[in-house]
Write an enzyme that holds these catalytic residues in place. Structure first.
Site, PDB file in Angstrom:
ATOM      1  N   LYS A   1       4.984 -21.951  -6.545  1.00 45.42           N
ATOM      2  CA  LYS A   1       5.613 -21.340  -5.771  1.00 45.42           C
ATOM      3  C   LYS A   1       4.863 -21.233  -4.665  1.00 45.42           C
TER       4      LYS A   1
ATOM      5  N   TYR B   1       6.222 -18.716  -2.022  1.00 48.29           N
ATOM      6  CA  TYR B   1       6.011 -17.008  -2.716  1.00 48.29           C
ATOM      7  C   TYR B   1       4.380 -16.425  -1.842  1.00 48.29           C
TER       8      TYR B   1
ATOM      9  N   ARG C   1      -8.783  28.070  -1.891  1.00 49.82           N
ATOM     10  CA  ARG C   1      -7.664  29.338  -2.913  1.00 49.82           C
ATOM     11  C   ARG C   1      -8.645  29.960  -4.492  1.00 49.82           C
TER      12      ARG C   1
ATOM     13  N   GLN D   1     -10.921  20.493 -12.953  1.00 46.10           N
ATOM     14  CA  GLN D   1     -11.745  19.527 -12.331  1.00 46.10           C
ATOM     15  C   GLN D   1     -11.241  18.805 -13.658  1.00 46.10           C
ATOM     16  N   HIS D   2     -10.499  18.377 -14.725  1.00 46.42           N
ATOM     17  CA  HIS D   2     -10.344  17.388 -15.841  1.00 46.42           C
ATOM     18  C   HIS D   2      -8.967  16.805 -14.959  1.00 46.42           C
ATOM     19  N   ARG D   3      -8.189  17.729 -13.822  1.00 45.90           N
ATOM     20  CA  ARG D   3      -7.604  17.178 -13.569  1.00 45.90           C
ATOM     21  C   ARG D   3      -7.346  16.287 -11.806  1.00 45.90           C
TER      22      ARG D   3
ATOM     23  N   GLN E   1      -0.318  14.445 -10.215  1.00 40.74           N
ATOM     24  CA  GLN E   1      -1.290  14.982 -10.309  1.00 40.74           C
ATOM     25  C   GLN E   1      -2.211  16.535  -9.858  1.00 40.74           C
TER      26      GLN E   1
ATOM     27  N   GLU F   1       7.491  -5.798  -3.900  1.00 46.76           N
ATOM     28  CA  GLU F   1       6.664  -6.470  -4.392  1.00 46.76           C
ATOM     29  C   GLU F   1       7.121  -6.807  -6.085  1.00 46.76           C
TER      30      GLU F   1
ATOM     31  N   GLU G   1       8.476  -5.549  -9.450  1.00 44.49           N
ATOM     32  CA  GLU G   1       8.564  -4.319 -10.345  1.00 44.49           C
ATOM     33  C   GLU G   1       7.482  -4.675 -11.281  1.00 44.49           C
TER      34      GLU G   1
HETATM   35  C1  LIG Z   1       1.714  -1.093  16.416  1.00 45.51           C
HETATM   36  C2  LIG Z   1       1.024  -0.640  15.428  1.00 45.51           C
HETATM   37  C3  LIG Z   1       0.715  -1.957  14.046  1.00 45.51           C
HETATM   38  C4  LIG Z   1       0.327  -2.264  13.067  1.00 45.51           C
HETATM   39  C5  LIG Z   1       0.642  -2.362  12.048  1.00 45.51           C
HETATM   40  C6  LIG Z   1       0.934  -1.931   9.961  1.00 45.51           C
HETATM   41  C7  LIG Z   1       1.059  -2.848   9.020  1.00 45.51           C
HETATM   42  C8  LIG Z   1       1.712  -3.096   8.927  1.00 45.51           C
HETATM   43  C9  LIG Z   1       1.620  -2.667   7.117  1.00 45.51           C
HETATM   44  C10 LIG Z   1       2.826  -1.807   6.322  1.00 45.51           C
HETATM   45  C11 LIG Z   1       2.062  -1.045   5.346  1.00 45.51           C
HETATM   46  C12 LIG Z   1       3.100  -1.230   4.090  1.00 45.51           C
HETATM   47  C13 LIG Z   1       4.304  -2.378   4.576  1.00 45.51           C
HETATM   48  C14 LIG Z   1       4.854  -1.774   2.600  1.00 45.51           C
HETATM   49  C15 LIG Z   1       6.013  -3.111   2.777  1.00 45.51           C
HETATM   50  C16 LIG Z   1       6.624  -2.626   1.792  1.00 45.51           C
HETATM   51  C17 LIG Z   1       7.456  -4.468   1.993  1.00 45.51           C
HETATM   52  C18 LIG Z   1       8.139  -4.584   0.172  1.00 45.51           C
HETATM   53  C19 LIG Z   1       8.849  -6.436   0.362  1.00 45.51           C
HETATM   54  C20 LIG Z   1       9.321  -6.475  -1.081  1.00 45.51           C
HETATM   55  O1  LIG Z   1       9.326  -6.281  -1.846  1.00 45.51           O
HETATM   56  S1  LIG Z   1       9.435  -8.497  -0.876  1.00 45.51           S
HETATM   57  C21 LIG Z   1      10.227  -8.640  -1.978  1.00 45.51           C
HETATM   58  C22 LIG Z   1       9.953  -8.921  -3.190  1.00 45.51           C
HETATM   59  N1  LIG Z   1      10.344  -9.409  -4.694  1.00 45.51           N
HETATM   60  C23 LIG Z   1       9.827  -9.578  -5.336  1.00 45.51           C
HETATM   61  O2  LIG Z   1       8.590  -9.098  -5.183  1.00 45.51           O
HETATM   62  C24 LIG Z   1      10.384 -10.554  -6.889  1.00 45.51           C
HETATM   63  C25 LIG Z   1       9.518  -9.972  -8.166  1.00 45.51           C
HETATM   64  N2  LIG Z   1       9.112 -11.373  -8.453  1.00 45.51           N
HETATM   65  C26 LIG Z   1       9.131 -12.360  -8.196  1.00 45.51           C
HETATM   66  O3  LIG Z   1       8.205 -12.573  -7.649  1.00 45.51           O
HETATM   67  C27 LIG Z   1       9.823 -13.904  -8.846  1.00 45.51           C
HETATM   68  O4  LIG Z   1      10.829 -13.628  -9.709  1.00 45.51           O
HETATM   69  C28 LIG Z   1       8.370 -13.962 -10.618  1.00 45.51           C
HETATM   70  C29 LIG Z   1       8.685 -12.686 -10.935  1.00 45.51           C
HETATM   71  C30 LIG Z   1       6.621 -14.264 -10.228  1.00 45.51           C
HETATM   72  C31 LIG Z   1       9.366 -14.606 -11.141  1.00 45.51           C
HETATM   73  O5  LIG Z   1       9.430 -16.234 -10.586  1.00 45.51           O
HETATM   74  P1  LIG Z   1       9.795 -17.214 -11.350  1.00 45.51           P
HETATM   75  O6  LIG Z   1      11.061 -17.778 -12.060  1.00 45.51           O
HETATM   76  O7  LIG Z   1       9.942 -18.260  -9.891  1.00 45.51           O
HETATM   77  O8  LIG Z   1       8.726 -17.791 -12.370  1.00 45.51           O
HETATM   78  P2  LIG Z   1       8.638 -17.758 -13.610  1.00 45.51           P
HETATM   79  O9  LIG Z   1       8.315 -16.753 -14.579  1.00 45.51           O
HETATM   80  O10 LIG Z   1       9.253 -18.412 -14.372  1.00 45.51           O
HETATM   81  O11 LIG Z   1       7.120 -18.591 -13.682  1.00 45.51           O
HETATM   82  C32 LIG Z   1       6.574 -20.328 -13.367  1.00 45.51           C
HETATM   83  C33 LIG Z   1       5.235 -20.172 -12.884  1.00 45.51           C
HETATM   84  O12 LIG Z   1       5.164 -19.719 -12.347  1.00 45.51           O
HETATM   85  C34 LIG Z   1       4.028 -18.884 -11.709  1.00 45.51           C
HETATM   86  N3  LIG Z   1       3.863 -17.810 -10.389  1.00 45.51           N
HETATM   87  C35 LIG Z   1       5.202 -16.961 -10.126  1.00 45.51           C
HETATM   88  N4  LIG Z   1       5.000 -16.103  -9.519  1.00 45.51           N
HETATM   89  C36 LIG Z   1       4.001 -16.787  -8.557  1.00 45.51           C
HETATM   90  C37 LIG Z   1       3.021 -16.881  -7.220  1.00 45.51           C
HETATM   91  N5  LIG Z   1       3.831 -16.038  -7.087  1.00 45.51           N
HETATM   92  N6  LIG Z   1       2.424 -17.429  -7.407  1.00 45.51           N
HETATM   93  C38 LIG Z   1       1.683 -18.606  -8.327  1.00 45.51           C
HETATM   94  N7  LIG Z   1       2.414 -18.980  -9.576  1.00 45.51           N
HETATM   95  C39 LIG Z   1       3.187 -17.967  -9.664  1.00 45.51           C
HETATM   96  C40 LIG Z   1       4.012 -18.156 -12.740  1.00 45.51           C
HETATM   97  O13 LIG Z   1       3.510 -17.476 -13.522  1.00 45.51           O
HETATM   98  C41 LIG Z   1       4.290 -19.979 -13.854  1.00 45.51           C
HETATM   99  O14 LIG Z   1       2.906 -19.811 -14.418  1.00 45.51           O
HETATM  100  P3  LIG Z   1       3.125 -20.665 -15.724  1.00 45.51           P
HETATM  101  O15 LIG Z   1       3.977 -21.309 -15.927  1.00 45.51           O
HETATM  102  O16 LIG Z   1       2.542 -19.634 -16.500  1.00 45.51           O
HETATM  103  O17 LIG Z   1       1.527 -21.191 -14.977  1.00 45.51           O
HETATM  104  C1  LIG Z   2      10.896   0.613  -0.038  1.00 42.11           C
HETATM  105  C2  LIG Z   2      10.823  -0.735  -0.501  1.00 42.11           C
HETATM  106  C3  LIG Z   2      11.181  -1.779   0.687  1.00 42.11           C
HETATM  107  C4  LIG Z   2      11.503  -2.615   0.560  1.00 42.11           C
HETATM  108  N1  LIG Z   2      11.177  -3.711   0.988  1.00 42.11           N
HETATM  109  C5  LIG Z   2      11.872  -5.025   0.365  1.00 42.11           C
HETATM  110  C6  LIG Z   2      11.524  -5.552   1.710  1.00 42.11           C
HETATM  111  O1  LIG Z   2      10.852  -5.459   3.209  1.00 42.11           O
HETATM  112  N2  LIG Z   2      12.214  -7.021   1.461  1.00 42.11           N
HETATM  113  C7  LIG Z   2      12.734  -7.599   0.464  1.00 42.11           C
HETATM  114  O2  LIG Z   2      13.370  -8.291   0.422  1.00 42.11           O
HETATM  115  N3  LIG Z   2      13.201  -6.903  -0.613  1.00 42.11           N
HETATM  116  C8  LIG Z   2      12.292  -5.823  -0.491  1.00 42.11           C
HETATM  117  N4  LIG Z   2      12.546  -4.902  -1.432  1.00 42.11           N
HETATM  118  C9  LIG Z   2      13.495  -4.578  -2.798  1.00 42.11           C
HETATM  119  C10 LIG Z   2      12.538  -5.194  -3.637  1.00 42.11           C
HETATM  120  O3  LIG Z   2      11.162  -5.891  -3.509  1.00 42.11           O
HETATM  121  C11 LIG Z   2      12.902  -4.958  -4.974  1.00 42.11           C
HETATM  122  O4  LIG Z   2      13.612  -4.276  -5.406  1.00 42.11           O
HETATM  123  C12 LIG Z   2      11.523  -5.323  -6.219  1.00 42.11           C
HETATM  124  O5  LIG Z   2      11.079  -6.321  -6.148  1.00 42.11           O
HETATM  125  C13 LIG Z   2      12.519  -4.810  -7.537  1.00 42.11           C
HETATM  126  O6  LIG Z   2      13.798  -5.827  -8.006  1.00 42.11           O
HETATM  127  P1  LIG Z   2      15.321  -5.037  -8.105  1.00 42.11           P
HETATM  128  O7  LIG Z   2      15.688  -3.709  -7.285  1.00 42.11           O
HETATM  129  O8  LIG Z   2      15.947  -6.874  -8.344  1.00 42.11           O
HETATM  130  O9  LIG Z   2      15.021  -4.073  -9.663  1.00 42.11           O
HETATM  131  P2  LIG Z   2      15.238  -5.240 -11.015  1.00 42.11           P
HETATM  132  O10 LIG Z   2      15.152  -6.028 -11.278  1.00 42.11           O
HETATM  133  O11 LIG Z   2      16.809  -4.689 -11.195  1.00 42.11           O
HETATM  134  O12 LIG Z   2      14.894  -3.780 -12.187  1.00 42.11           O
HETATM  135  C14 LIG Z   2      15.726  -3.151 -13.008  1.00 42.11           C
HETATM  136  C15 LIG Z   2      14.475  -2.931 -14.869  1.00 42.11           C
HETATM  137  O13 LIG Z   2      14.881  -4.219 -14.902  1.00 42.11           O
HETATM  138  C16 LIG Z   2      13.823  -4.701 -15.184  1.00 42.11           C
HETATM  139  N5  LIG Z   2      13.603  -5.831 -15.381  1.00 42.11           N
HETATM  140  C17 LIG Z   2      14.366  -6.579 -14.397  1.00 42.11           C
HETATM  141  N6  LIG Z   2      14.186  -7.998 -14.667  1.00 42.11           N
HETATM  142  C18 LIG Z   2      13.135  -7.974 -16.645  1.00 42.11           C
HETATM  143  C19 LIG Z   2      12.503  -9.379 -16.816  1.00 42.11           C
HETATM  144  N7  LIG Z   2      12.816 -10.251 -16.669  1.00 42.11           N
HETATM  145  N8  LIG Z   2      12.086  -8.781 -18.481  1.00 42.11           N
HETATM  146  C20 LIG Z   2      11.825  -7.292 -18.152  1.00 42.11           C
HETATM  147  N9  LIG Z   2      12.022  -5.945 -17.703  1.00 42.11           N
HETATM  148  C21 LIG Z   2      12.998  -6.881 -16.523  1.00 42.11           C
HETATM  149  C22 LIG Z   2      12.378  -3.825 -14.592  1.00 42.11           C
HETATM  150  O14 LIG Z   2      11.437  -3.597 -15.382  1.00 42.11           O
HETATM  151  C23 LIG Z   2      13.208  -2.430 -14.775  1.00 42.11           C
HETATM  152  O15 LIG Z   2      12.589  -1.613 -15.148  1.00 42.11           O
HETATM  153  C24 LIG Z   2      12.250  -3.027  -1.205  1.00 42.11           C
HETATM  154  C25 LIG Z   2      12.660  -2.277  -2.190  1.00 42.11           C
HETATM  155  C26 LIG Z   2      12.037  -0.581  -1.858  1.00 42.11           C
HETATM  156  C27 LIG Z   2      12.437  -0.174  -2.902  1.00 42.11           C
END
Ligand SMILES: CCCCCCCCCC/C=C\CCCCCCCC(=O)SCCNC(=O)CCNC(=O)[C@H](O)C(C)(C)COP(=O)(O)OP(=O)(O)OC[C@H]1O[C@@H](n2cnc3c(N)ncnc32)[C@H](O)[C@@H]1OP(=O)(O)O
Ligand SMILES: Cc1cc2nc3c(=O)[nH]c(=O)nc-3n(C[C@H](O)[C@H](O)[C@H](O)COP(=O)(O)OP(=O)(O)OC[C@H]3O[C@@H](n4cnc5c(N)ncnc54)[C@H](O)[C@@H]3O)c2cc1C
Length: 654
Positions: free
Chosen positions: A285, A288, A320, A341-343, A404, A434, A436
């Site tokens: 992983k 990731y 207010r 306050q509780h809120r 709240q 990052e 769900e």
């Molecule tokens: C000039 C000015 C400058 C200013 C700079 C400012 C700075 C900027 C700041 C910006 C601020 C805010 C920005 C907001 C940013 C928002 C960004 C949003 C971006 C995204 O959303 S990116 C997409 C994200 N997507 C996801 O998160 C997907 C979620 N899904 C998963 O992660 C995986 O599919 C999973 C649910 C973890 C499942 O993975 P998988 O099917 O591969 O694995 P298994 O469930 O079968 O598990 C197997 C095994 O692996 C372990 N494991 C899974 N993941 C990890 C991991 N990440 N690391 C380590 N191990 C992992 C899991 O625990 C299992 O282990 P086990 O077998 O039980 O021992």
């Molecule tokens: C503001 C914003 C910024 C984003 N930025 C990025 C970005 O920069 N790069 C990028 O790649 N992505 C980005 N995303 C996407 C984001 O990472 C995904 O939307 C997020 O990881 C959720 O995945 P999904 O949309 O597939 O949800 P889904 O998986 O379709 O979720 C729908 C429902 O299904 C349920 N569900 C799904 N799988 C399971 C399971 N295994 N067990 C039980 N329930 C389950 C969930 O709990 C949820 O209730 C962004 C999203 C948002 C809202």
């Protein structure tokens, strides 16, 4: 505490707030030093001062009055201006400083280089080998190129293993061919991909000799570096308006037989040699890593969003006046109501607790990163479990607290003059991005089940799950005697979390024994498992808060933090509003507790939360500045409604 020591007191402020600040029992600057850490607290003050001196970095008008295009342009303008000053203002390698600068200048609605800093650079740092870092990382840090992280697809986000984008290795040409073979395989959501970025790290399923090798990261050029025109074989655009974050151009991407060089696969861990030989990463992983990086930083970010909302509503609640407690006296400040306050106060306690937990998750991330650099992969699983739980619990509870806080402002809380709508919209996005929340809870659940198994095998787990080995030690709330100290509360908390984790594990075992498949048995237990994960995480937050308070040296600050800790532990344990005793204790310090977050008016962007408390006159100014008030009769009214009414009148006369 003598009034002159309160850093938030200023001449000319609303006397209602001055009265509150005079009651403070501690120095707000010293509490700010605890909340942020003294280095960051000092740097935030210096950054705020530097911004004050550069007018081009100030908002041209309130963001809620801007159209989406204007917001996108405003953020781009500020990024451009910042690029000229940024290295004089912050240390770019310090995420929290840079994040503070971003929040103060650009705000929370997004900007063209959010993902560049949040994920593109961290992904390069974590997954590119040294040669690749030399080629891309330095250019990225200098902002010669702007990148994003393109993983989620229209049809799949959570289940990474089912991503449909493919990267097929062509041995002859030593290239990967990238494809989006279906509609559902279009990349969808990546921040700033629609219009701003010219590069992306694209996550695609690697295929070599027809063998599927799972998701890997590839560097893809999206646009020409000079003309910014879309590159051939690529289709790209913005996905349209969202609940919040509308200064950000989240995008879609279609790849059609796009060829990229072999060396565009990030190869620090997994490698593909010229002849197509595949070398597995040391930990499956590691690909990731950028997600774990963001999750570990999201906790302080969400503590800050909660702090924004609570400082707005706490200050507003003190200016207010509405209704009476004693009908013979004046109308009271709404903060005097027990329900108000509780809120608010339990959420103030949580904002502090979350900030401390967030500092700890960042610290753990840095430790894991260093140990990984030394070739040790042992800490990866612990950090993944910790950040999965924290990310899910904190984003959810912060959202509840923000809502709240909005309701605590009554009608004006619903106006964008309060800015609560945007804070809420941005806050709850964290429940989804990052990973769900309910899915991330299950990741922690897996870890807890393993810990239970090891306890049952007679082993003693260490670290955050050590308490699971104390099974059999019964300790309920009823055993808690008044004044027995926080350790008693923590033990009661541990008992509840342990009991739930064992209950979930036993249920899982029962289903497995009944002949269900592992996956089916798991699905039948996920509600129980997620409850266990939630309790475990809330226990972690509480323990961390407790330990953090023990370290505070300034006695006045320690005392108020102990009041908050007491409130937090009671609130968390009973899961209802705390006793009147705690509310009464917090009340005199309410405004100073939120002043200690040192959020400037520029950063707040809220009329209701103004530091000087002059809310009403500024609400009137705000209303007068609405675009819709620039014409007595709106052009759209002339175009549509007036003819409609005139026509209706004409019809009735006939
Ligand atoms: C000039 C000015 C400058 C200013 C700079 C400012 C700075 C900027 C700041 C910006 C601020 C805010 C920005 C907001 C940013 C928002 C960004 C949003 C971006 C995204 O959303 S990116 C997409 C994200 N997507 C996801 O998160 C997907 C979620 N899904 C998963 O992660 C995986 O599919 C999973 C649910 C973890 C499942 O993975 P998988 O099917 O591969 O694995 P298994 O469930 O079968 O598990 C197997 C095994 O692996 C372990 N494991 C899974 N993941 C990890 C991991 N990440 N690391 C380590 N191990 C992992 C899991 O625990 C299992 O282990 P086990 O077998 O039980 O021992
Ligand atoms: C503001 C914003 C910024 C984003 N930025 C990025 C970005 O920069 N790069 C990028 O790649 N992505 C980005 N995303 C996407 C984001 O990472 C995904 O939307 C997020 O990881 C959720 O995945 P999904 O949309 O597939 O949800 P889904 O998986 O379709 O979720 C729908 C429902 O299904 C349920 N569900 C799904 N799988 C399971 C399971 N295994 N067990 C039980 N329930 C389950 C969930 O709990 C949820 O209730 C962004 C999203 C948002 C809202």
């Amino acid at each position: 505490m003598s009034a002159h020591l309160n850093a938030a007191l200023r001449e000319g402020d609303n006397p209602e707030l001055t009265e509150e600040r005079r009651k403070a029992t501690f120095d707000t600057r010293k509490l700010a030093d605890e909340f942020f850490g003294s280095h960051l607290a000092r740097r935030r003050r210096e950054i705020a001062k530097a911004i004050d001196a550069i007018p081009e970095l100030h908002d041209t008008k309130p963001l809620p009055f801007m159209t989406r295009e204007e917001k996108v342009e405003e953020a781009a303008r500020k990024v451009f201006t910042l690029s000229k000053h940024i290295t004089d203002i912050v240390d770019l390698s310090n995420n929290r400083e840079t994040q503070s600068l971003n929040e103060m200048v650009i705000g929370i609605e997004g900007m063209p280089i959010s993902l560049h800093f949040a994920m593109f650079i961290p992904a390069l740092q974590g997954q590119a080998d040294d040669e690749q870092k030399r080629e891309w990382l330095d250019r990225a840090i200098r902002m010669e190129i702007i990148g994003t992280y393109a993983q989620t697809e229209l049809g799949h986000g959570t289940n990474l293993r089912m991503l449909e984008t493919t990267a097929t290795y062509d041995k002859q040409n030593k290239e990967f061919i990238l494809n989006s073979p279906t509609l559902t395989s279009l990349k969808w959501w990546p921040g700033n991909m629609g219009k701003s970025c010219n590069y992306a790290i694209v996550v695609a399923n690697l295929i070599i000799d027809d063998k599927l090798l799972g998701p890997h990261s590839f560097m893809v050029q999206l646009r020409d570096e000079n003309s910014h025109e879309t590159m051939p074989n690529i289709q790209i655009g913005d996905i349209g308006p969202k609940m919040a974050y509308n200064s950000s151009d989240n995008g879609f991407l279609k790849l059609s037989n796009l060829r990229i060089p072999r060396r565009n696969m990030l190869m620090k861990h997994a490698k593909v040699q010229e002849d197509g030989t595949y070398k597995k990463p040391p930990h499956e992983k590691l690909a990731y890593s950028a997600m774990v990086h963001v999750r570990s930083h999201m906790i302080t970010q969400h503590a800050m969003l909660l702090a924004y909302a609570l400082s707005i509503s706490t200050r507003y609640s003190c200016i207010r006046r509405q209704g009476y407690i004693d009908p013979k006296k004046d109308e009271v400040k709404v903060i005097e109501y027990q329900t108000q306050q509780h809120r608010l106060f339990p959420h103030i306690a949580r904002a502090y607790a979350f900030a401390f937990a967030g500092t700890e998750s960042i610290r753990k991330f840095e430790i894991m990163k260093r140990s990984l650099e030394a070739g040790n992969i042992e800490l990866i699983a612990d950090l993944h479990a910790l950040t999965s739980g924290l990310k899910a619990v904190v984003t959810y509870l912060a959202g509840q607290g923000i809502e709240q806080a909005r309701q605590a402002c009554g009608g004006h809380g619903y106006s964008m003059a309060s800015y609560m709508g945007e804070i809420y919209g941005v806050g709850i996005a964290g429940c989804t991005y990052e990973g769900e929340n309910l899915v991330m809870m299950q990741q922690l659940g897996r870890y807890l089940i393993k810990a239970v198994k090891s306890v049952k095998e007679g082993k003693k787990p260490t670290g955050y799950v050590a308490y699971l080995a104390h099974a059999g030690q019964r300790h309920s709330l009823i055993d808690c005697r008044p004044n027995e100290g926080y350790a008693e509360h923590i033990r009661a908390f541990e008992h509840i979390a342990r009991r739930q984790t064992f209950r979930a594990a036993e249920r899982l075992q029962k289903y497995e024994n009944s002949g269900l498949s592992t996956e089916q048995a798991w699905n039948n237990c996920t509600v129980e498992l997620n409850r266990a994960s939630r309790l475990h995480t809330r226990l972690f937050i509480a323990c961390n808060f407790y330990e953090r308070v023990l370290d505070v040296e300034d006695m006045a600050v320690r005392e108020v933090l102990e009041d908050l800790l007491h409130l937090h532990l009671n609130y968390e344990l009973i899961d209802i509003a705390s006793y009147a005793l705690e509310a009464k204790k917090i009340r005199p310090n309410a405004v100073s507790l939120v002043d200690s977050w040192e959020i400037t008016d520029r950063e707040h962007r809220s009329v209701l939360g103004r530091r000087d408390g002059h809310v009403y006159e500024n609400l009137f100014k705000w209303a007068k500045s609405s675009d819709l008030n620039q014409n007595d009769v709106l052009p759209s009214h002339k175009k549509h409604l007036l003819p409609m009414m005139l026509n209706a009148r004409k019809q009735s006369k006939l």
